[in-house]
Design a protein around this motif. Structure first.
Motif, PDB file in Angstrom:
ATOM      1  N   ALA A 112       0.690  -1.231  -0.206  1.00 14.78           N
ATOM      2  CA  ALA A 112      -0.054  -0.022   0.085  1.00 14.78           C
ATOM      3  C   ALA A 112       0.778   1.135  -0.044  1.00 14.78           C
ATOM      4  O   ALA A 112       2.218   1.227   0.350  1.00 14.78           O
ATOM      5  N   HIS A 113       0.132   2.475  -0.254  1.00 12.31           N
ATOM      6  CA  HIS A 113       0.989   3.592  -0.567  1.00 12.31           C
ATOM      7  C   HIS A 113       1.999   3.944   0.670  1.00 12.31           C
ATOM      8  O   HIS A 113       1.442   4.118   1.896  1.00 12.31           O
ATOM      9  N   ARG A 152       3.668   2.171   2.617  1.00 18.44           N
ATOM     10  CA  ARG A 152       4.015   1.116   3.499  1.00 18.44           C
ATOM     11  C   ARG A 152       4.985   0.064   3.005  1.00 18.44           C
ATOM     12  O   ARG A 152       5.272  -0.772   3.736  1.00 18.44           O
ATOM     13  N   ALA A 199       7.400  -1.121   5.942  1.00 16.18           N
ATOM     14  CA  ALA A 199       6.813  -2.071   6.829  1.00 16.18           C
ATOM     15  C   ALA A 199       6.393  -3.538   6.409  1.00 16.18           C
ATOM     16  O   ALA A 199       6.831  -4.528   6.826  1.00 16.18           O
TER      17      ALA A 199
END
Lengths: 245, 352, 180
Positions: free
Chosen positions: A68-69, A71, A74
């Protein structure tokens, strides 16, 4: 007949979707060359961002995850903790890494995650159509900064590499540029070093690559290289090794 | 091993380890802090990984990465933190990654309170993130059931490649009850192969890509149709409930989790007063055990839905009842917990 | 049989431990048990409480609002719970800290001089065990031996040497408690 030039094996044999003159293609090639040089593509998991490089999961000959944008660091942390012996990298643009994903990149560096981050800084949002990025230069026009980025209210650009270099967990941070052949060669060495250091378990490494966006800058590819990168970006984003331990 | 006394949060954490979870990513928030604290202590002892993430958003994306690499992975949080995780949950659904998420629900909306609530029912069963997707949602009513459902959650997640949420509340997290952790080992299903996981090409044929982006609409539509077919299968196979004193029940209570056990006290008290009360307790709220309520709606005079919110599960109960009998509601919210006496009063009102 | 218990007092008085030990002992005696601590804002104010249920049947609501056994270790707790005790229930007051001004005649009230007894056995930190000893002996909710066994398990080997003084505190607590 001697082969003097060929496509890196780690670069998938598909046409890239990038605009003419965009330097993402060169940056992809540098990553793929590094994976080839270190002979590690079959043990590598890459993480693609949201932004122009969103399809990067189709361009590298290795396992990939689409994040996701913002991330990606992570996601890479999760992968690396499951596969500590694999090479894990993220490939992120400046909107992804320096705006929405600032917490993720900072914290991954703080933890000293043994991953490699390729950070493409072209001072603009490309995929969504030329909006202002945190890295946009003061005075530079963007679709959400039609009068040019204003110091008052929009501030001056964030220097991510300098910031990340202050963290003990980051052990190698270098800023390079793709505006001419000599600098592409320097960038190639930096990218390879960043991956090699990961294999040597030296911790978090990041290479910031100054790149172009001729389409959204409204310039020809050559103008983009000479005018924006060389004349406008280099004074704000000085090249060189910010940290190497 | 004999039964041991454990707090719900700690028991769930240990059950996850029993289920083979070796990667936990979380962020502190009350009332579930015992889970990350327990994992921080316990994971190093079992060669596992505990990462305190910089945010719930980062934690769920670490889950995405780790589970995408094939591991059994868990995160936990409470309502405001679960809201932050919705982005990741949607991506996980799109990429069909198996994982387990614990939500120890607290009062909302906003920062709300830290006391027990069930006000995340809609978010859990309707999808708090974007897109057409579902999560399997298990609702434990005791610590023993919480550990059993934790083990079940990992198996279901792997089997269907989807998120399984353990939907508890502050009380399930904080309560200490006897629990038999050895017993849950017998519940474990055989491990599922994950040939799709990104473990490096040397470990599998070809490239593996974990992704939820399908830029061509016709392709994405096909993906959604496939997901929908999977969800229909889950509805057929996974929906579960418990019934209490339903044989002759004329007033049927509907409640899940903590509220259901309070309702059990209320049913006994109502029976002592000569009221033919019964209880249906969904153990899964998605998929929802519609059939049980359809049958109840034929048999009973009315259904009383009791929740720790302003009325959310009642929508599903009404769908099942389909007008065949009246459905009324009694709820407390904000962290207030209904007492059995209050529920009995609501039963008496409903049967009048 | 179902006992519904509230234990309340200042944080640091060991009220959660009293509840925990009753729970543990009750479990070892083969009963169903549940222990639910207060958490959140009220903890910050320095008071702590827990609900404990000991039952030979399935436990419904684990939240105790009308206890049949109520243990109060400080004045605010007495003020809060005096009227909550079920008629016929038993109220245990830490008389070292609390001087009751009002008694209910529909419940049994016991005064437990926890600090004095703890001082007498030579360890002030046993005050909560003085209370537990009194409660176990008078209500029979759990046997004193079971409570001692639970304490032994909670203490582990490292603090096993403290068991005798705690045992003494419990026994003397039962002895010195006065019914009002």
């Amino acid at each position: 007949m001697a082969v003097v030039f060929e496509k890196p094996k780690a670069l998938a044999n598909v046409p890239l979707h990038y605009c003419p003159g965009c330097t993402h293609g060169i940056a992809h090639r540098l990553v793929a060359q590094a994976l080839d040089a270190l002979d590690c593509a079959d043990n590598t998991i890459g993480v693609a961002p949201v932004g122009c490089a969103v399809f990067a999961y189709d361009y590298f000959n290795c396992d990939m995850q689409e994040a996701a944008h913002g991330r990606a660091p992570a996601v890479a942390t999760g992968i690396k903790r499951v596969c500590p012996e694999s090479v894990v990298f993220t490939y992120q643009g400046d909107g992804d890494l320096a705006a929405i994903g600032l917490a993720e990149i900072t914290s991954a560096a703080m933890r000293g995650e043994n991953i490699t981050v390729i950070f493409i800084n072209n001072a603009i949002y490309g995929m969504t159509g030329g909006q202002m990025a945190p890295t946009t230069l003061v005075g530079q026009k963007a679709t959400t900064a039609p009068y040019g980025r204003q110091l008052v209210g929009q501030g001056s650009p964030i220097r991510v590499s300098e910031m990340i270099a202050t963290l003990d967990g980051a052990t190698y941070v270098e800023r390079v540029s793709l505006h001419d052949a000599a600098n592409v060669n320097r960038a190639k060495r930096a990218v390879e070093k960043a991956f090699r250091r990961q294999i040597e378990k030296k911790g978090f490494s990041m290479v910031e690559i100054l790149s172009t966006c001729p389409t959204n800058w409204g310039l020809s590819p050559v103008e983009a290289l000479n005018y924006i990168i060389k004349e406008q970006m280099l004074p704000v984003y000085p090249l060189g090794v910010l940290k190497e331990e | 091993m004999a039964k041991v006394l454990m707090k719900g949060n700690e028991a769930i954490a240990e059950a996850a380890i029993t289920a083979g979870c070796r990667h936990y990513f979380g962020y502190p928030i009350t009332p579930q802090n015992e889970i990350p604290e327990y994992m921080a202590r316990r994971m190093p002892q079992v060669n596992g990984t505990f990462v305190q993430a910089e945010s719930e958003i980062a934690a769920i994306n670490m889950v995405y990465g780790a589970a995408g690499a094939g591991a059994r992975v868990m995160t936990s949080s409470s309502s405001p933190g679960i809201s932050l995780k919705q982005e990741g949950l949607s991506y996980i659904a799109g990429a069909e990654i198996p994982c387990v998420v614990v939500n120890m629900v607290r009062g909302g909306p906003g920062l709300g309170s830290i006391q027990p609530a069930q006000s995340d029912y809609y978010q859990a069963t309707r999808g708090g993130g974007h897109g057409d997707y579902r999560m399997i949602v298990l609702t434990p009513a005791s610590v023993q059931e919480a550990v059993e459902m934790t083990v079940q959650a990992f198996d279901l997640a792997d089997k269907y490649r989807m998120t399984v949420m353990l939907l508890g509340d502050g009380m399930i997290g904080q309560i200490m009850e006897p629990v038999d952790l050895d017993a849950v080992k017998t519940l474990m299903a055989p491990a599922v192969e994950k040939p799709w996981a990104t473990t490096g090409m040397k470990n599998h044929p070809g490239r593996n890509v974990v992704n939820s982006l399908y830029i061509q609409p016709d392709v994405l539509e096909k993906v959604n149709e496939r997901l929908e077919a999977k969800y229909r299968e889950v509805e057929r196979e996974v929906a579960a409930h418990e019934e209490m004193m339903m044989e002759d029940a004329q007033i049927v209570l509907a409640a899940f989790g903590t509220t259901a056990r309070i309702c059990k006290s209320a049913v006994r008290m109502a029976r002592a007063k000569g009221i033919k009360a019964g209880l249906i307790r969904p153990k899964t709220v998605w998929p929802f055990p519609y059939a049980a309520f359809e049958k109840a709606a034929e048999q009973a005079q009315s259904i009383l839905c009791v929740e720790m919110n302003m009325g959310q599960m009642i929508d599903d109960v009404r769908i099942a009842a389909a007008g065949r009998c009246p459905v009324s509601f009694y709820g407390r919210s904000g962290g207030m917990v209904p007492t059995p006496e209050e529920i009995v009063a609501a039963i008496e009102k409903a049967v009048k | 049989m179902e006992h519904r218990i509230i234990v309340a007092g200042f944080g640091g008085q060991g009220v959660l431990l009293i509840g925990n030990l009753i729970c543990h002992a009750g479990m070892e005696e083969g009963n169903n048990v549940a222990w639910l601590p207060s958490y959140g804002p009220e903890m910050r104010g320095g008071t702590a409480s827990c609900s404990v249920t000991v039952s030979d049947d399935e436990i419904g609501s684990p939240i105790v609002t009308q206890p049949d056994i109520c243990i109060v270790m400080n004045q605010p707790s007495l003020d809060k719970y005096l009227d909550a005790v079920q008629p016929g229930g038993k109220l245990f007051i830490n008389s070292s800290l609390i001087k009751p001004t009002r008694y209910r005649d529909d419940i049994e009230t016991y005064l437990v001089p926890t600090s004095e007894v703890a001082q007498e056995v030579g360890n002030l930190r046993t005050a909560n065990m003085v209370m537990l000893g009194a409660v176990a002996a008078i209500t029979g909710v759990v046997k004193t031996e079971s409570a001692v066994a639970a304490l032994r398990e909670a203490f582990g080997e490292r603090r096993a040497h403290l068991i005798p003084v705690n045992e003494k505190a419990m026994a003397l607590g039962a002895e010195r408690t006065e019914k009002v």
